[in-house]
Motif scaffolding. Structure first.
Motif, PDB file in Angstrom:
ATOM      1  N   ALA A  98       0.832  -1.197   0.000  1.00 51.57           N
ATOM      2  CA  ALA A  98       0.000   0.000   0.000  1.00 51.57           C
ATOM      3  C   ALA A  98       0.869   1.251   0.000  1.00 51.57           C
ATOM      4  O   ALA A  98       2.015   1.242   0.465  1.00 51.57           O
ATOM      5  CB  ALA A  98      -0.916  -0.010   1.213  1.00 51.57           C
ATOM      6  N   THR A  99       0.308   2.310  -0.523  1.00 48.70           N
ATOM      7  CA  THR A  99       0.970   3.610  -0.512  1.00 48.70           C
ATOM      8  C   THR A  99       0.303   4.471   0.543  1.00 48.70           C
ATOM      9  O   THR A  99      -0.890   4.750   0.446  1.00 48.70           O
ATOM     10  CB  THR A  99       0.852   4.291  -1.890  1.00 48.70           C
ATOM     11  N   TYR A 100       1.078   4.899   1.524  1.00 43.77           N
ATOM     12  CA  TYR A 100       0.519   5.652   2.636  1.00 43.77           C
ATOM     13  C   TYR A 100       0.716   7.151   2.440  1.00 43.77           C
ATOM     14  O   TYR A 100       1.722   7.601   1.897  1.00 43.77           O
ATOM     15  CB  TYR A 100       1.194   5.222   3.946  1.00 43.77           C
ATOM     16  N   GLU A 101      -0.274   7.900   2.912  1.00 40.51           N
ATOM     17  CA  GLU A 101      -0.173   9.350   2.869  1.00 40.51           C
ATOM     18  C   GLU A 101       0.775   9.831   3.973  1.00 40.51           C
ATOM     19  O   GLU A 101       1.013   9.141   4.971  1.00 40.51           O
ATOM     20  CB  GLU A 101      -1.538   9.990   3.036  1.00 40.51           C
ATOM     21  N   GLN A 102       1.280  11.009   3.776  1.00 38.76           N
ATOM     22  CA  GLN A 102       2.218  11.577   4.735  1.00 38.76           C
ATOM     23  C   GLN A 102       1.556  11.686   6.103  1.00 38.76           C
ATOM     24  O   GLN A 102       0.423  12.142   6.232  1.00 38.76           O
ATOM     25  CB  GLN A 102       2.661  12.957   4.257  1.00 38.76           C
ATOM     26  N   GLY A 103       2.271  11.237   7.109  1.00 40.38           N
ATOM     27  CA  GLY A 103       1.767  11.329   8.469  1.00 40.38           C
ATOM     28  C   GLY A 103       1.003  10.111   8.944  1.00 40.38           C
ATOM     29  O   GLY A 103       0.642  10.025  10.121  1.00 40.38           O
ATOM     30  N   VAL A 104       0.739   9.156   8.074  1.00 41.51           N
ATOM     31  CA  VAL A 104       0.029   7.934   8.451  1.00 41.51           C
ATOM     32  C   VAL A 104       1.053   6.840   8.736  1.00 41.51           C
ATOM     33  O   VAL A 104       1.908   6.548   7.893  1.00 41.51           O
ATOM     34  CB  VAL A 104      -0.925   7.481   7.328  1.00 41.51           C
ATOM     35  N   GLU A 105       0.982   6.253   9.925  1.00 40.20           N
ATOM     36  CA  GLU A 105       1.956   5.235  10.326  1.00 40.20           C
ATOM     37  C   GLU A 105       1.611   3.896   9.686  1.00 40.20           C
ATOM     38  O   GLU A 105       0.605   3.267  10.024  1.00 40.20           O
ATOM     39  CB  GLU A 105       1.927   5.078  11.842  1.00 40.20           C
ATOM     40  N   LYS A 106       2.469   3.441   8.802  1.00 33.79           N
ATOM     41  CA  LYS A 106       2.183   2.197   8.091  1.00 33.79           C
ATOM     42  C   LYS A 106       2.273   0.979   9.004  1.00 33.79           C
ATOM     43  O   LYS A 106       1.653  -0.050   8.735  1.00 33.79           O
ATOM     44  CB  LYS A 106       3.121   2.036   6.900  1.00 33.79           C
ATOM     45  N   ASP A 107       3.046   1.069  10.070  1.00 33.33           N
ATOM     46  CA  ASP A 107       3.137  -0.059  10.999  1.00 33.33           C
ATOM     47  C   ASP A 107       1.934  -0.125  11.927  1.00 33.33           C
ATOM     48  O   ASP A 107       1.688  -1.152  12.552  1.00 33.33           O
ATOM     49  CB  ASP A 107       4.418   0.042  11.824  1.00 33.33           C
ATOM     50  N   LYS A 108       1.220   0.961  12.035  1.00 35.39           N
ATOM     51  CA  LYS A 108       0.038   0.975  12.897  1.00 35.39           C
ATOM     52  C   LYS A 108      -1.219   0.616  12.086  1.00 35.39           C
ATOM     53  O   LYS A 108      -2.101  -0.045  12.592  1.00 35.39           O
ATOM     54  CB  LYS A 108      -0.148   2.360  13.500  1.00 35.39           C
ATOM     55  N   PHE A 109      -1.262   1.062  10.873  1.00 37.02           N
ATOM     56  CA  PHE A 109      -2.419   0.806  10.014  1.00 37.02           C
ATOM     57  C   PHE A 109      -1.957  -0.116   8.882  1.00 37.02           C
ATOM     58  O   PHE A 109      -1.486   0.331   7.836  1.00 37.02           O
ATOM     59  CB  PHE A 109      -2.973   2.119   9.454  1.00 37.02           C
ATOM     60  N   LEU A 110      -2.115  -1.421   9.128  1.00 33.00           N
ATOM     61  CA  LEU A 110      -1.655  -2.420   8.173  1.00 33.00           C
ATOM     62  C   LEU A 110      -2.728  -2.658   7.116  1.00 33.00           C
ATOM     63  O   LEU A 110      -3.871  -2.925   7.441  1.00 33.00           O
ATOM     64  CB  LEU A 110      -1.327  -3.730   8.886  1.00 33.00           C
ATOM     65  N   ILE A 111      -2.314  -2.591   5.875  1.00 37.97           N
ATOM     66  CA  ILE A 111      -3.257  -2.790   4.771  1.00 37.97           C
ATOM     67  C   ILE A 111      -2.818  -3.970   3.935  1.00 37.97           C
ATOM     68  O   ILE A 111      -1.653  -4.087   3.556  1.00 37.97           O
ATOM     69  CB  ILE A 111      -3.353  -1.516   3.909  1.00 37.97           C
ATOM     70  N   ASN A 112      -3.787  -4.828   3.635  1.00 40.30           N
ATOM     71  CA  ASN A 112      -3.545  -5.991   2.792  1.00 40.30           C
ATOM     72  C   ASN A 112      -4.610  -6.042   1.709  1.00 40.30           C
ATOM     73  O   ASN A 112      -5.804  -5.937   1.993  1.00 40.30           O
ATOM     74  CB  ASN A 112      -3.589  -7.267   3.643  1.00 40.30           C
ATOM     75  N   HIS A 113      -4.175  -6.200   0.475  1.00 40.38           N
ATOM     76  CA  HIS A 113      -5.102  -6.257  -0.661  1.00 40.38           C
ATOM     77  C   HIS A 113      -4.832  -7.560  -1.393  1.00 40.38           C
ATOM     78  O   HIS A 113      -4.195  -7.593  -2.435  1.00 40.38           O
ATOM     79  CB  HIS A 113      -4.853  -5.047  -1.561  1.00 40.38           C
ATOM     80  N   ALA A 114      -5.338  -8.634  -0.803  1.00 37.04           N
ATOM     81  CA  ALA A 114      -4.969  -9.973  -1.245  1.00 37.04           C
ATOM     82  C   ALA A 114      -5.680 -10.428  -2.512  1.00 37.04           C
ATOM     83  O   ALA A 114      -5.206 -11.321  -3.212  1.00 37.04           O
ATOM     84  CB  ALA A 114      -5.245 -10.974  -0.126  1.00 37.04           C
ATOM     85  N   SER A 115      -6.814  -9.831  -2.812  1.00 35.25           N
ATOM     86  CA  SER A 115      -7.548 -10.244  -4.013  1.00 35.25           C
ATOM     87  C   SER A 115      -8.159  -9.017  -4.667  1.00 35.25           C
ATOM     88  O   SER A 115      -8.105  -7.916  -4.120  1.00 35.25           O
ATOM     89  CB  SER A 115      -8.644 -11.238  -3.652  1.00 35.25           C
ATOM     90  N   LEU A 116      -8.757  -9.220  -5.823  1.00 35.97           N
ATOM     91  CA  LEU A 116      -9.328  -8.104  -6.563  1.00 35.97           C
ATOM     92  C   LEU A 116     -10.638  -7.598  -5.978  1.00 35.97           C
ATOM     93  O   LEU A 116     -11.200  -6.619  -6.472  1.00 35.97           O
ATOM     94  CB  LEU A 116      -9.543  -8.515  -8.028  1.00 35.97           C
ATOM     95  N   THR A 117     -11.131  -8.268  -4.937  1.00 37.44           N
ATOM     96  CA  THR A 117     -12.384  -7.838  -4.335  1.00 37.44           C
ATOM     97  C   THR A 117     -12.283  -7.602  -2.831  1.00 37.44           C
ATOM     98  O   THR A 117     -13.282  -7.292  -2.193  1.00 37.44           O
ATOM     99  CB  THR A 117     -13.494  -8.880  -4.586  1.00 37.44           C
ATOM    100  N   LEU A 118     -11.092  -7.715  -2.268  1.00 36.22           N
ATOM    101  CA  LEU A 118     -10.971  -7.591  -0.825  1.00 36.22           C
ATOM    102  C   LEU A 118      -9.718  -6.831  -0.421  1.00 36.22           C
ATOM    103  O   LEU A 118      -8.610  -7.161  -0.848  1.00 36.22           O
ATOM    104  CB  LEU A 118     -10.947  -8.970  -0.173  1.00 36.22           C
ATOM    105  N   SER A 119      -9.912  -5.830   0.427  1.00 36.29           N
ATOM    106  CA  SER A 119      -8.802  -5.147   1.081  1.00 36.29           C
ATOM    107  C   SER A 119      -9.117  -5.102   2.565  1.00 36.29           C
ATOM    108  O   SER A 119     -10.273  -4.941   2.954  1.00 36.29           O
ATOM    109  CB  SER A 119      -8.630  -3.726   0.533  1.00 36.29           C
TER     110      SER A 119
END
Lengths: 117, 115
Positions: free
Chosen positions: A56-77
């Motif tokens: 994922a691409t995080y916006e400035q100021g958003v902690e990527k280790d705190k807000f984990l994002i996974n987009h494992a399929s074309l219909t689920l994030s």
């Protein structure tokens, strides 16, 4: 058409626990999904862009280790708020990008209300 | 970078009266424009959008918006509002480019329709 669901719609958790929020595109495939955060009486703030099969691409100021994002399929994030604290309480909204009909539009989920005690 | 300004945070209006919700944007390139509506404790619903072609776009429930390039505006209008139109309305913009750019939202305008 172009329906996006989120689960759960509402969650209350204790401080220090982790919470997972699911975002699904029900009738279309979405290579790109977005996660927003909305504070009371304020606009949506983009947190991150979720791309299927990549980081994922995080916006400035958003902690990527705190807000984990996974987009494992074309219909689920999924968005996981790790070690949640009261200041993480907010309304989290996802959207999915659709190119249906040759136009590029974001369709939004109904949101998840997170309350951290 | 683009930005969106919604000058009115709240617009009170009586039922069956006309309403205009203002939206101005700033961008160095051509843009796509959107209006979203948010009912209490719900996500956003796309109301209407301008991508190209006719500058006047309409929704199925009587709202319309007109893209004015010279004034960089995309004001939302409805000639006669209903109680059920009470909601938060967000104007948003994304830049036209070879790839997809993210949406930038205004701060929203709360439309309050009273009997």
């Amino acid at each position: 058409g172009a329906v996006v669901s989120q689960h759960p719609s509402r969650v209350i958790c204790k401080s220090g626990t982790s919470v997972k929020i699911e975002c699904r595109s029900l009738d279309f495939q979405a290579t790109t999904m977005f996660w927003y955060r909305q504070f009371p009486k304020q606009s949506l703030m983009l947190m991150a862009t979720s791309n299927e099969g990549s980081k994922a691409t995080y916006e400035q100021g958003v902690e990527k280790d705190k807000f984990l994002i996974n987009h494992a399929s074309l219909t689920l994030s999924t968005l996981t708020v790790t070690s949640a604290h009261p200041e993480d309480s907010s309304f989290y909204i996802c959207s999915a990008r659709s190119r249906r009909g040759g136009t590029d539009t974001q369709y939004f989920g109904p949101g998840t209300r997170l309350t951290v005690l | 970078a683009q930005s969106v300004t919604q000058l009115d945070s709240q617009v009170p209006v009586f039922e069956e009266a006309p309403v205009e919700l203002r939206c101005n944007y700033s961008s160095s390139v051509s843009v796509y424009l959107f209006w979203y509506v948010q009912y209490p404790n719900q996500g956003l619903q796309l109301l209407l959008k301008y991508l190209s072609g006719s500058t006047l776009v309409k929704s199925i429930n009587g709202f319309e918006a007109e893209f004015n390039k010279s004034q960089t505006s995309f004001h939302l209008r409805k000639p006669s509002v209903h109680i059920s139109d009470t909601a938060e309305y967000f104007c948003a913009v994304s830049e036209k480019s070879s790839g997809y750019s993210t949406l930038t939202f205004g701060k929203g305008t709360m439309l309050l329709v009273s009997p």
